[in-house]
Enzyme design. Structure first.
Site, short mmCIF file in Angstrom:
data_model
loop_
_atom_site.label_atom_id
_atom_site.label_comp_id
_atom_site.label_asym_id
_atom_site.label_seq_id
_atom_site.Cartn_x
_atom_site.Cartn_y
_atom_site.Cartn_z
N ASP A 46 0.83 -1.19 0.00
CA ASP A 46 0.00 0.00 0.00
C ASP A 46 0.87 1.25 0.00
O ASP A 46 1.77 1.40 0.84
CB ASP A 46 -0.89 -0.01 1.26
CG ASP A 46 -1.81 1.19 1.34
OD1 ASP A 46 -2.98 1.05 0.98
OD2 ASP A 46 -1.35 2.28 1.77
N TYR A 51 2.59 9.94 0.12
CA TYR A 51 3.68 9.32 0.87
C TYR A 51 5.05 9.57 0.25
O TYR A 51 6.07 9.48 0.92
CB TYR A 51 3.48 7.80 0.98
CG TYR A 51 2.22 7.34 1.65
CD1 TYR A 51 1.48 8.19 2.46
CD2 TYR A 51 1.77 6.03 1.46
CE1 TYR A 51 0.31 7.74 3.07
CE2 TYR A 51 0.61 5.59 2.07
CZ TYR A 51 -0.12 6.44 2.87
OH TYR A 51 -1.26 5.99 3.46
N LYS A 76 -2.90 5.81 -4.04
CA LYS A 76 -4.00 6.75 -3.77
C LYS A 76 -3.72 8.10 -4.42
O LYS A 76 -2.57 8.55 -4.45
CB LYS A 76 -4.18 6.94 -2.27
CG LYS A 76 -4.23 5.64 -1.47
CD LYS A 76 -4.28 5.91 0.03
CE LYS A 76 -4.02 4.63 0.81
NZ LYS A 76 -2.60 4.28 0.86
N HIS A 105 -7.56 9.43 -1.50
CA HIS A 105 -6.85 9.31 -0.23
C HIS A 105 -7.59 9.96 0.93
O HIS A 105 -7.62 9.44 2.04
CB HIS A 105 -5.45 9.93 -0.37
CG HIS A 105 -4.50 9.54 0.71
ND1 HIS A 105 -3.17 9.86 0.68
CD2 HIS A 105 -4.66 8.85 1.86
CE1 HIS A 105 -2.57 9.38 1.74
NE2 HIS A 105 -3.45 8.77 2.48
N LEU A 188 -3.31 -0.84 15.70
CA LEU A 188 -2.55 -1.17 16.91
C LEU A 188 -2.42 0.03 17.84
O LEU A 188 -1.65 -0.02 18.80
CB LEU A 188 -1.15 -1.69 16.52
CG LEU A 188 -1.14 -2.93 15.62
CD1 LEU A 188 0.29 -3.36 15.33
CD2 LEU A 188 -1.93 -4.07 16.26
#
Length: 303
Positions: A46, A51, A76, A105, A188
């Site tokens: 991904d 990014y 994205k 995005h 997480l």
């Protein structure tokens, strides 16, 4: 046994777990880390325009020597250029002719949802992306897309963990009704961002029963909601830990309910998080203080 794939509403299949190259990786060369993820067993990678990792993801795809069909690539449009310019730049950076999944995005990039979604539908029609979808869309925004879509979004990638499950429950239900797969990032956070909160107790109890780690219990909880996973790590051991979750027995209904109920209480207060983090790192800062005090007494002993 691997996590396997999930069938999307357009008939394509998507690997349930993905290696993400956002968050701490933004703007970095992730070639080696993506290769490590692929070698560990991840087939879904991904990335995103925002990014600035597409070029190194592309190098990893090339260096892996795997056939294109053996990898699933998500990227994205982040609103930095026009949609059409973005997809062609992404394909050039990745060194491929087609992405498996192309997402909006963030709704902040959208000026007119109908016009922008039509551009995404053109990208799918042109064969530049097998599937199209969205990211960070709440219930109202996703409803707006579905109303005008000729091709419904296949995926909605969102921030998702026990502490925000209650506020996203209606979104998950709406998505399931329309065959839209929810994909989670930052699942997480109860461990990495909100340690010491009410979710810890039921997660730790389930981990003890399963002889698993709290990380694996959280990932199992995500899967119990029918949600796919995007996760990341620079550690090969952690990547194995994530993937080994697929081999665990499922959580019981009581364990899932206990995590749900604990998450609905909300994350711990800022002060409790600070105290918990201090406790977790007590050996590091304790040793540092001892060294500093020892040095101080050594230097001043003769004064």
């Amino acid at each position: 046994m691997p996590f396997g794939t999930v069938k999307l509403n357009d008939g394509n299949e998507m690997p349930v777990v993905a290696f993400g190259t956002g968050s701490k990786w933004k703007g970095q060369d992730v070639t080696d880390y993506v290769l490590q993820a692929i070698e560990s067993g991840f087939s879904h990678i991904d990335t995103a325009q925002w990014y600035r990792t597409e070029d190194s993801v592309g190098r990893a795809i090339h260096d892996s020597a795997l056939g294109r069909s053996e990898l699933y690539i998500t990227t994205k449009w982040s609103g930095l250029t026009s949609i059409q310019e973005a997809i062609h730049n992404s394909l050039d950076n990745l060194g491929i002719k087609q992405v498996d999944l192309y997402l909006i995005h963030n709704p902040m990039a959208v000026k007119n949802i109908e016009d922008d979604w039509r551009e995404f539908e053109k990208i799918k029609d042109a064969g530049l992306a097998k599937s199209i979808g969205v990211s960070n869309f709440n219930l109202k925004l996703l409803q707006d897309v579905v109303k005008i879509a000729k091709v419904k979004p296949a995926v909605n990638q969102i921030l998702f963990h026990p502490y925000n499950y209650a506020e996203n429950k209606e979104l998950l239900e709406f998505s399931a009704k329309h065959g839209i797969i929810t994909e989670a990032y930052s699942s997480l956070q109860p461990i990495t961002k909100y340690p010491g909160g009410p979710v810890d107790e039921p997660v730790n109890a389930a981990a003890k029963r399963l002889n698993a780690t709290p990380v694996q219990v959280l990932l199992s909880w995500v899967r119990s909601k029918g949600v796919a996973i995007v996760t990341t790590s620079s550690s090969k051991d952690h990547l194995k830990e994530y993937l080994d979750t697929a081999d665990l027995p499922p959580l019981t209904e009581d364990e899932i309910a206990a995590i749900d109920e604990a998450g609905a209480q909300g994350p711990p207060s800022t002060w409790k998080r600070i105290l918990c983090n201090l406790y977790r790192t007590r050996y590091i800062w304790g040793t540092s203080l001892l060294i500093q005090w020892g040095g101080f007494f050594y230097l001043t002993r003769g004064q």
